[in-house]
Write a protein that holds these residues in place. Structure first.
Motif, short mmCIF file in Angstrom:
data_model
loop_
_atom_site.label_atom_id
_atom_site.label_comp_id
_atom_site.label_asym_id
_atom_site.label_seq_id
_atom_site.Cartn_x
_atom_site.Cartn_y
_atom_site.Cartn_z
N GLY A 177 0.79 -1.23 0.00
CA GLY A 177 0.00 0.00 0.00
C GLY A 177 0.82 1.27 0.00
N PHE A 178 2.13 1.16 0.26
CA PHE A 178 3.00 2.34 0.25
C PHE A 178 3.63 2.58 -1.11
N ALA A 237 2.75 1.21 -10.44
CA ALA A 237 3.71 0.63 -11.38
C ALA A 237 4.72 -0.25 -10.66
N LEU A 238 5.18 0.16 -9.48
CA LEU A 238 6.14 -0.63 -8.73
C LEU A 238 5.49 -1.85 -8.11
N TRP A 244 0.29 -8.60 0.51
CA TRP A 244 0.45 -7.19 0.88
C TRP A 244 1.91 -6.82 1.09
N TRP A 245 2.81 -7.78 0.99
CA TRP A 245 4.25 -7.51 1.06
C TRP A 245 4.85 -7.61 -0.34
N PRO A 249 13.22 3.79 2.42
CA PRO A 249 12.28 2.80 2.97
C PRO A 249 11.27 2.23 1.99
N GLU A 250 10.91 2.98 0.94
CA GLU A 250 9.97 2.47 -0.06
C GLU A 250 10.65 2.25 -1.41
N GLY A 251 11.96 2.17 -1.45
CA GLY A 251 12.69 1.97 -2.69
C GLY A 251 13.52 3.18 -3.05
#
Length: 323
Positions: free
Chosen positions: A123-124, A128-129, A141-142, A153-155
């Protein structure tokens, strides 16, 4: 053990997946941290005096629970009397700012950086990712995200802007050990963690008592709504919250439940009476995280437990130090 894969996804082959394409710098195995930890002896450590801590005096407490809300398969019980020597423990989980200081001083490279990826809550992520990221089949969800690390933290397109006072995440057990060594300390044992988290209360579900939201107040950062599709944000936070967001417990510790899972020093066992007979390579974790929800992962109680492979990292893994 009860199904805790929602709590903290596993890097090991038995419990998780990795991105489907080879990643630059991916070693294909566990990182040897012994050299990195040994090198810390030559590094000056302002954190050893700066990290705020509280002293927990020697004493005895009742550890574990037989609560109907608990998970007996996790080894939460039986309730037993445990005696501990005096120890100190961090007032908060280690923050991004503190971890950045450690990295600057030592040149430490985390396991997520060595592997080239880490787990991020879907969800973060932008659509596209999410689409190109592989997911554990049982817990979609992971997402295994290339370039997700403690500082991203999110890429790769994310950073720590406005999050320096949030708990550091995407850290493995060995990363946590390395930091604590640099800070002149260690990870807490499970009994130390639980005694400190209880804040002087005996056999209560939470650090403040038995009711999750007394007088309608949210006292920890967990999921509200319908997991994993709708988070109402009733507690004010979608992901990690800054440390010291919620009132401290009776010992002055902040966010011991919710926010991020905290690594402990101990190998995982579900046999409280003869633990040496049931040790595994996994390491015990405590406290739950911002993704915990009563419908699936009611592990934000002080007696609740979980575990993970020590090389695993995700956006809800953190730690605090003990001395």
């Amino acid at each position: 053990m009860a199904d805790d894969s929602c709590c903290s996804p596993r890097r090991d082959p038995g419990g998780s997946v990795s991105p489907g394409v080879p990643l630059p710098g991916t070693p294909g195995g566990s990182v040897n941290q012994s050299v990195a930890v040994a090198a810390l002896a030559d590094s000056s450590s302002p954190a050893s005096s700066v990290l705020e801590r509280v002293r927990i005096e020697a004493g005895t407490f009742l550890m574990g629970t037989e609560d109907a809300d608990g998970f007996p398969a996790d080894g939460e019980g039986p309730i037993r009397e445990v005696s501990l020597n005096t120890f100190d423990i961090g007032v908060t989980a280690v923050t991004n700012a503190e971890f950045a200081e450690f990295v600057e001083a030592t040149g430490h490279v985390t396991e997520a950086e060595h592997f080239g990826w880490s787990f991020v809550f879907a969800g973060f992520l932008p659509a596209a990712l999410r689409k190109i990221s592989q997911r554990p089949p049982a817990t979609p969800w992971w997402c295994g995200v290339s370039g997700a690390t403690w500082s991203h933290p999110e890429g790769p397109d994310s950073d720590l802007t406005d999050r320096t006072d949030h708990p550091v995440v995407h850290v493995s057990w060995s990363d946590a050990v390395a930091f604590c060594t640099w800070a002149g300390g260690r990870l807490p044992t499970e009994p130390e963690w639980e005694r400190a988290a209880r804040g002087g209360l005996e056999q209560k579900r939470f650090p403040w008592g038995d009711e999750l939201t007394p007088d309608g107040r949210h006292l920890c950062n967990i999921w509200q709504g319908t997991f994993p599709v709708k988070n109402t944000l009733a507690d004010g936070h979608r992901g990690t919250a800054p440390v010291r967001t919620y009132p401290p417990n009776g010992y002055g510790l902040y966010e011991v439940v919710g926010n991020v899972w905290e690594w402990t020093a101990d190998p995982w066992t579900t046999n409280a009476t003869t633990p040496a007979a049931d040790l595994t390579p996994n390491r015990a974790m405590r406290g739950g995280s911002y993704l915990c929800h009563a419908s699936y992962c009611n592990r934000y109680r002080v007696a609740a437990r979980s575990s993970n492979d020590p090389t695993s990292t995700s956006g809800n893994h953190g730690f605090r130090c003990a001395w």
